[in-house]
Design an enzyme around this catalytic site. Sequence first.
Site, mmCIF file in Angstrom:
data_model
loop_
_atom_site.group_PDB
_atom_site.id
_atom_site.type_symbol
_atom_site.label_atom_id
_atom_site.label_comp_id
_atom_site.label_asym_id
_atom_site.label_seq_id
_atom_site.Cartn_x
_atom_site.Cartn_y
_atom_site.Cartn_z
ATOM 1 N N ASP A 124 113.275 115.641 6.214
ATOM 2 C CA ASP A 124 113.735 115.583 4.834
ATOM 3 C C ASP A 124 115.093 115.174 4.879
ATOM 4 O O ASP A 124 115.890 115.028 5.833
ATOM 5 C CB ASP A 124 113.450 116.844 4.118
ATOM 6 C CG ASP A 124 112.926 116.773 2.888
ATOM 7 O OD1 ASP A 124 113.903 116.292 1.892
ATOM 8 O OD2 ASP A 124 111.827 117.185 2.677
ATOM 9 N N HIS A 190 113.323 111.244 0.202
ATOM 10 C CA HIS A 190 113.794 112.669 1.271
ATOM 11 C C HIS A 190 114.313 111.922 2.388
ATOM 12 O O HIS A 190 113.958 112.551 3.301
ATOM 13 C CB HIS A 190 112.538 113.344 1.138
ATOM 14 C CG HIS A 190 112.493 114.362 -0.081
ATOM 15 N ND1 HIS A 190 113.231 115.237 -0.575
ATOM 16 C CD2 HIS A 190 111.583 114.399 -1.276
ATOM 17 C CE1 HIS A 190 112.955 115.869 -1.646
ATOM 18 N NE2 HIS A 190 111.736 115.180 -2.058
ATOM 19 N N GLU A 254 108.706 112.495 -4.813
ATOM 20 C CA GLU A 254 110.098 112.428 -5.363
ATOM 21 C C GLU A 254 110.684 111.356 -4.845
ATOM 22 O O GLU A 254 112.244 111.684 -4.051
ATOM 23 C CB GLU A 254 110.702 113.815 -5.018
ATOM 24 C CG GLU A 254 109.878 114.932 -5.652
ATOM 25 C CD GLU A 254 110.435 116.200 -5.286
ATOM 26 O OE1 GLU A 254 110.275 117.171 -6.385
ATOM 27 O OE2 GLU A 254 110.842 116.445 -4.278
#
Length: 482
Positions: A124, A190, A254
């Site tokens: 991440d 990410h 995201e």
Amino acid sequence: MLHHIIPQPNDLRFTGGVCPAQRPLVIRDAAVPPEGYTLTVSKEGISIRCSTEKGRFYAAQTLRQLRNSDGTLPCCVISDAPRFAYRAFMLDSARHMQTVDEIERLIDAAALYKFNVFHWHLSDDQGYRIESERFPRLNEIASYRAMHGFGSLDRTRYGGFYTKNEIRAVVAYCEQRHITVIPEIDLPGHTKAILAAFPALSCRGDRVQPETRAGVFREIMCAGSDETLRFCCALLDEVCELFPGPYFHIGGDEAPKHRWQQCDKCKERMASAHLDSFEALQGDFINRLATHLRQNGKRAITWNESLQGGNLAPDVITADWMDREILCVRRANNGGDVIMEDFFHYYLDYPYAMTPLKKTYDFDPLPAGLCEAGKQHILGVETPLWTEFVEDFGHLCDMMFPRMMAVAERGWTREALCDHADFSRRAEAHRALLDAMGISMLPQAQWDPQPLLRLQKLAQHYKKTFNKETILSFLQPKDDAD
Ligand SMILES: [Zn+2]
């Protein structure tokens, strides 16, 4: 008669009397479903009927929980098989790591509750957690961040990674417990930790650092660059070697599109592949990785955002965390496989004040709007635990137990047999068993806080989580702002 088996067996009949604990007789029977078993406890002895070793293993988990305090077993007949074929828990080891011993304790508990998948989130913005021989810069740079972060006052450097041998040990540990491990490398968003090691993989090539804040960031992988795609494929190849299971999670959540909108390579890819939106460019990027994984014999899984472009390859599995039952329902009705891990019910890093046990337990994994064929494409349930704000193992256990057990029951037991009050009674009876496994469970009084108390607790939680440090960190100039 009361018992405390979790998940609740789908067909259980007590026949009266008790039997001393003894080694069960195992009978192979091809007519029993692959994960199912029939367990008969009678005064004459114990027998398990199953078609697979996995069925025998699940019967053994039921037997462990059936035992009376004096060591005897109540006589009964249990005919059992799961409602869903996919029953997973997810652990984020990118934001904060857990020791291999801690992870194995969670796997022990997961096996007891008949989970069959461990989804391991290993990359991440804040860290890359797998030993890499092919790309040593990942471990030198992407595995470490400048400070503990996430609002902590601890400003020491934080990081580390799991060696290949440690990962192989975890995978073997799972295999012995009939649990498949699914690694996740979150792409194309990410990825600030990876980009810190390899800035040329982003659209602008700016130098960035592994993140010390929680959130969503604009620096992501370039979706139009051949070099980026080659890197991602090579990285997936290296990770695939460690995980023999049939699935690979490639994130796809995201990913803000600010950089792609300004990038010539991204726009060129859109033109050459006839893509009509930046969301479709994400679908295209995910599809190209999925094609590569297919050559490695693996099926890709992606979070629900990757459906937004409307061009996701049919065999890519979608994980519904924040879809509000729209695109994922359509996907399942059109024959695409979906995993249910609803943010509002199954995200275990949120406090019980926001997601009480009853809310998790009462959630029906099958969303409204599914046609009969669509229902067959809901593979099952998954419950994630993210660790931006969960770094201590005791805290982690409190967040997971008993809510993870509730998800186990909803994934296994048919709807008509699910009862929150009875589940709570059984879960409390597991405290000593879990304790002996090195797992703590939140005190029962905190499982389902009253509404007023929930508000107070929520206020306390956010005051503690978003302290002065965190708020100041939000106000700091962002290296990734336009
Ligand atoms: Zn680009």
